[in-house]
Design a protein around this motif. Structure first.
Motif, PDB file in Angstrom:
ATOM      1  N   LYS A  43       7.926  10.490   2.027  1.00  0.00           N
ATOM      2  CA  LYS A  43       7.529  11.227   0.836  1.00  0.00           C
ATOM      3  C   LYS A  43       8.140  12.619   0.862  1.00  0.00           C
ATOM      4  O   LYS A  43       8.274  13.240   1.919  1.00  0.00           O
ATOM      5  CB  LYS A  43       6.005  11.329   0.756  1.00  0.00           C
ATOM      6  N   LYS A  45       8.318  16.569  -1.195  1.00  0.00           N
ATOM      7  CA  LYS A  45       7.766  17.488  -2.192  1.00  0.00           C
ATOM      8  C   LYS A  45       8.793  17.814  -3.261  1.00  0.00           C
ATOM      9  O   LYS A  45       8.447  18.123  -4.399  1.00  0.00           O
ATOM     10  CB  LYS A  45       7.281  18.771  -1.506  1.00  0.00           C
ATOM     11  N   GLN A  94       4.867  -3.370  -3.375  1.00  0.00           N
ATOM     12  CA  GLN A  94       3.523  -2.784  -3.334  1.00  0.00           C
ATOM     13  C   GLN A  94       2.653  -3.450  -2.263  1.00  0.00           C
ATOM     14  O   GLN A  94       1.893  -2.773  -1.561  1.00  0.00           O
ATOM     15  CB  GLN A  94       2.861  -2.906  -4.701  1.00  0.00           C
ATOM     16  N   LYS A  99       0.511   1.833   1.184  1.00  0.00           N
ATOM     17  CA  LYS A  99       0.270   3.280   1.219  1.00  0.00           C
ATOM     18  C   LYS A  99       1.421   4.069   0.599  1.00  0.00           C
ATOM     19  O   LYS A  99       1.357   5.307   0.542  1.00  0.00           O
ATOM     20  CB  LYS A  99       0.052   3.732   2.665  1.00  0.00           C
ATOM     21  N   ALA A 100       2.450   3.382   0.144  1.00  0.00           N
ATOM     22  CA  ALA A 100       3.601   4.071  -0.452  1.00  0.00           C
ATOM     23  C   ALA A 100       3.246   4.619  -1.824  1.00  0.00           C
ATOM     24  O   ALA A 100       2.429   4.046  -2.553  1.00  0.00           O
ATOM     25  CB  ALA A 100       4.785   3.115  -0.559  1.00  0.00           C
ATOM     26  N   SER A 101       3.844   5.742  -2.168  1.00  0.00           N
ATOM     27  CA  SER A 101       3.638   6.336  -3.491  1.00  0.00           C
ATOM     28  C   SER A 101       4.425   5.566  -4.535  1.00  0.00           C
ATOM     29  O   SER A 101       5.308   4.753  -4.206  1.00  0.00           O
ATOM     30  CB  SER A 101       4.084   7.797  -3.487  1.00  0.00           C
ATOM     31  N   THR A 102       4.127   5.820  -5.800  1.00  0.00           N
ATOM     32  CA  THR A 102       4.885   5.153  -6.869  1.00  0.00           C
ATOM     33  C   THR A 102       6.357   5.552  -6.813  1.00  0.00           C
ATOM     34  O   THR A 102       7.230   4.742  -7.109  1.00  0.00           O
ATOM     35  CB  THR A 102       4.309   5.524  -8.247  1.00  0.00           C
ATOM     36  N   GLN A 103       6.635   6.801  -6.397  1.00  0.00           N
ATOM     37  CA  GLN A 103       8.026   7.234  -6.279  1.00  0.00           C
ATOM     38  C   GLN A 103       8.760   6.464  -5.187  1.00  0.00           C
ATOM     39  O   GLN A 103       9.925   6.079  -5.358  1.00  0.00           O
ATOM     40  CB  GLN A 103       8.102   8.742  -5.985  1.00  0.00           C
ATOM     41  N   GLN A 104       8.093   6.231  -4.076  1.00  0.00           N
ATOM     42  CA  GLN A 104       8.715   5.479  -2.975  1.00  0.00           C
ATOM     43  C   GLN A 104       8.999   4.031  -3.398  1.00  0.00           C
ATOM     44  O   GLN A 104      10.049   3.475  -3.069  1.00  0.00           O
ATOM     45  CB  GLN A 104       7.815   5.506  -1.741  1.00  0.00           C
ATOM     46  N   ASP A 128       8.628  14.957  -9.195  1.00  0.00           N
ATOM     47  CA  ASP A 128       8.588  13.821 -10.120  1.00  0.00           C
ATOM     48  C   ASP A 128       9.846  12.974  -9.957  1.00  0.00           C
ATOM     49  O   ASP A 128      10.946  13.502  -9.764  1.00  0.00           O
ATOM     50  CB  ASP A 128       8.502  14.300 -11.571  1.00  0.00           C
ATOM     51  N   SER A 160       3.042   2.454 -14.702  1.00  0.00           N
ATOM     52  CA  SER A 160       1.982   3.410 -14.361  1.00  0.00           C
ATOM     53  C   SER A 160       1.289   3.998 -15.575  1.00  0.00           C
ATOM     54  O   SER A 160       0.140   4.436 -15.498  1.00  0.00           O
ATOM     55  CB  SER A 160       2.570   4.556 -13.531  1.00  0.00           C
TER      56      SER A 160
END
Length: 256
Positions: A43, A45, A94, A99-104, A128, A160
């Motif tokens: 992840k 920032k 998924q 535990k991955a973010s939507t971006q990942q 974003d 999303s």
């Protein structure tokens, strides 16, 4: 050439460490084998073009072609259209990386769809990040970019439902850009296990009332509920299931 090689590749070499994941997909369940090292990047920032391109290159070092073959084999055997293939890829990622973010997940989807041959792009602004795909099918209420006369729709917002408008998003394009146009069209309904539901249809012709009882496939409604808002003709051109069409024609001919 890559796609040809993938189609004739064994699912995975026995000496390779793999991750096994079970995926429930509408009315069926599939098992996928993900190669060693196949994972989303850490992840961030603040996303950068160099960082995203490096993540792409790291995924290229894995035995990803064997994983692509599993998806493409199911696309062919189950007669999945582009939208269902996208959903299958998405849910596989998924389930494998909960535990991955939507971006990942979007980065993994970007890599896979690009390798299959779609014209896929990422666009980012600080933290974003969004996945865009070229499609000639116009999608209502979905953000899009225009480039070279083509439309690229934001698939991240479809899955999303979230989009934070910023002044500008930096597009990331790899050297190898696919040329496949993403389609939502069904040539025929997929060969997934049906979810049968009996429905009555009444028609008034003159003074007569015609009652038709048709065994419909409720799976069709389940699939269409996942669709973004499309032009009306797209829905009108959606075929009936083979069973519904056969029953409808059989009962209608009795009144002719």
């Amino acid at each position: 050439m890559l796609l040809f090689w993938i189609l004739f590749l064994p699912i995975f070499p026995l000496q390779t460490t793999t991750t096994t994941v079970e995926v429930n997909f509408f009315t069926e369940s599939f098992t996928f084998y993900l190669p060693e090292g196949y994972r989303p990047p850490a992840k961030q920032k603040h996303w950068t073009t160099s960082g995203l391109r490096n993540a792409y290159r790291q995924l290229e070092k894995t035995n990803y072609a064997a994983l692509l073959k599993q998806w493409l084999d199911l696309k062919k055997s189950k007669e999945l259209n582009d939208w269902l293939l996208f959903q299958l890829i998405q849910v596989t990622h998924q389930n494998t990386f909960p535990k991955a973010s939507t971006q990942q997940i979007d980065i993994l989807n970007w890599f896979v769809l690009s390798k299959i041959g779609y014209d896929a792009r990422l666009a980012y602004y600080n933290a974003d990040l969004y996945l865009y795909l070229k499609s000639s099918t116009f999608l209502f209420e979905v953000p899009f970019l225009e480039e070279g006369g083509n439309q690229y729709f934001n698939f991240s917002t479809i899955t999303s439902g979230k989009f934070d408008s910023k002044p500008f998003y930096w597009p990331v394009v790899m050297e190898e850009v696919g040329n496949l146009d993403f389609s939502f069209h069904f040539e025929a309904w997929p060969k997934l296990k049906a979810r049968t539901l009996s429905r009555d249809f009444r028609f008034n012709i003159g003074l007569d009332t015609i009652l038709l009882t048709i065994a419909t496939n409720a799976l069709i409604g389940d699939i269409m509920a996942t669709y973004p808002l499309l032009a009306e003709e797209t829905y009108l051109n959606t075929p009936l299931s083979e069973r519904s069409e056969e029953q409808l024609l059989t009962q209608i001919t009795r009144y002719l």
